[in-house]
Motif scaffolding. Structure first.
Motif, mmCIF file in Angstrom:
data_model
loop_
_atom_site.group_PDB
_atom_site.id
_atom_site.type_symbol
_atom_site.label_atom_id
_atom_site.label_comp_id
_atom_site.label_asym_id
_atom_site.label_seq_id
_atom_site.Cartn_x
_atom_site.Cartn_y
_atom_site.Cartn_z
ATOM 1 N N LEU A 101 0.599 -1.196 -0.070
ATOM 2 C CA LEU A 101 -0.099 0.089 -0.130
ATOM 3 C C LEU A 101 0.837 1.182 -0.011
ATOM 4 O O LEU A 101 0.322 2.260 -0.184
ATOM 5 C CB LEU A 101 -0.927 0.113 1.122
ATOM 6 C CG LEU A 101 -1.822 -1.009 1.165
ATOM 7 C CD1 LEU A 101 -2.666 -0.924 2.680
ATOM 8 C CD2 LEU A 101 -2.962 -0.860 0.159
ATOM 9 N N SER A 102 2.153 1.161 0.229
ATOM 10 C CA SER A 102 3.001 2.286 0.504
ATOM 11 C C SER A 102 3.912 2.729 -0.668
ATOM 12 O O SER A 102 4.612 1.833 -1.288
ATOM 13 C CB SER A 102 4.027 1.909 1.720
ATOM 14 O OG SER A 102 2.959 1.759 2.651
ATOM 15 N N ALA A 103 4.248 3.812 -0.703
ATOM 16 C CA ALA A 103 5.105 4.339 -1.745
ATOM 17 C C ALA A 103 6.488 4.838 -1.062
ATOM 18 O O ALA A 103 7.597 4.815 -1.559
ATOM 19 C CB ALA A 103 4.677 5.897 -2.232
ATOM 20 N N ALA A 104 6.612 4.853 0.251
ATOM 21 C CA ALA A 104 7.656 5.094 1.067
ATOM 22 C C ALA A 104 7.639 4.383 2.377
ATOM 23 O O ALA A 104 6.179 4.041 2.761
ATOM 24 C CB ALA A 104 8.051 6.488 1.022
ATOM 25 N N ALA A 105 8.564 4.325 3.282
ATOM 26 C CA ALA A 105 8.550 3.904 4.665
ATOM 27 C C ALA A 105 9.447 4.609 5.656
ATOM 28 O O ALA A 105 10.442 5.228 4.951
ATOM 29 C CB ALA A 105 8.746 2.451 4.850
ATOM 30 N N ILE A 106 8.623 5.128 6.759
ATOM 31 C CA ILE A 106 9.811 5.649 7.534
ATOM 32 C C ILE A 106 9.590 4.964 8.897
ATOM 33 O O ILE A 106 8.633 4.407 9.230
ATOM 34 C CB ILE A 106 8.902 7.161 8.095
ATOM 35 C CG1 ILE A 106 8.878 7.849 6.940
ATOM 36 C CG2 ILE A 106 9.735 7.802 9.103
ATOM 37 C CD1 ILE A 106 8.154 9.369 6.996
ATOM 38 N N ALA A 107 10.765 4.798 9.640
ATOM 39 C CA ALA A 107 10.981 3.840 10.677
ATOM 40 C C ALA A 107 11.262 4.775 11.787
ATOM 41 O O ALA A 107 12.340 5.560 11.792
ATOM 42 C CB ALA A 107 12.263 2.743 10.661
ATOM 43 N N LEU A 108 10.199 4.923 12.883
ATOM 44 C CA LEU A 108 10.431 5.544 14.203
ATOM 45 C C LEU A 108 11.184 4.694 15.103
ATOM 46 O O LEU A 108 11.457 3.564 14.907
ATOM 47 C CB LEU A 108 9.120 6.112 14.841
ATOM 48 C CG LEU A 108 8.121 6.520 13.795
ATOM 49 C CD1 LEU A 108 6.797 6.734 14.434
ATOM 50 C CD2 LEU A 108 8.706 8.100 13.377
ATOM 51 N N PRO A 109 11.718 5.341 16.346
ATOM 52 C CA PRO A 109 12.167 4.300 17.395
ATOM 53 C C PRO A 109 11.206 3.367 17.395
ATOM 54 O O PRO A 109 10.109 3.305 17.453
ATOM 55 C CB PRO A 109 12.473 5.272 18.285
ATOM 56 C CG PRO A 109 12.689 6.577 17.715
ATOM 57 C CD PRO A 109 11.794 6.463 16.382
#
Length: 184
Positions: A101-109
């Motif tokens: 479903l995603s165009a990008a991913a961000i990893a938070l802590p």
């Protein structure tokens, strides 16, 4: 599920008993994604940084999609205000659905679940199975030891370093900007 625009996937801790600075950064990431008009997709949890990012997206009228395995739904672990909840049969399907479903991913802590998601999406990017940007939000230097280990892996030849598989951001605005880099 058909989306008008692909979402931004956000990985992060589900535990709530962590420092407020991490929750504030997660809320800001969600808010900024919502302001950019993209849905936020996450594990859909009702606690921790997942909930803070969802709350951030919803605070500006954004869309928050949660993908939870059946056992988590049965335990009532889902955020109660999700725009859309997708139930997956297992954790593997959950992660595959979030990525699709995603165009990008961000990893938070986060803990081991977040680390596992981050390593998998980097691996998928390396293999060409995920083409979006992968951003590591290094709030208060949280990811410094992991980034050192990744540098060591490349330096010792266990992984090619020629292709940029991830970027590192120091604050939510930078993380969202890097996630959106090159997107329409």
């Amino acid at each position: 599920m058909e989306l008008k625009k692909k979402a931004i996937c956000v990985y992060g801790a589900s535990r709530s008993s962590i420092d407020e600075c991490y929750k504030e950064a997660a809320f800001d990431v969600g808010r900024l994604v919502g302001e950019c008009g993209r849905p936020l997709v996450s594990g859909g949890g009702r606690g921790g940084l997942m909930a803070a990012a969802i709350d951030g997206a919803l605070s500006v009228g954004g869309e928050a999609i949660g993908v939870l395995p059946e056992f988590m739904v049965e335990k009532g672990w889902q955020h109660e205000s999700l725009t859309t909840m997708i139930t997956a049969p297992d954790m593997h399907t959950r992660k595959r659905t979030m990525a699709s479903l995603s165009a990008a991913a961000i990893a938070l802590p986060g803990g081991v679940g977040t680390l596992e998601e981050l390593m998998e999406i980097i691996t998928w990017r390396q293999l060409g199975l995920f083409e979006g940007n992968v951003v590591i939000l290094n709030t208060t230097g949280f990811y410094d030891p992991l980034l050192e280990m990744l540098d060591k892996i490349i330096r010792l030849g266990f992984m090619r370093g020629s292709k940029k598989l991830w970027s590192v951001a120091m604050d939510p605005a930078q993380a969202v900007a890097q996630a959106f880099e090159g997107l329409e």
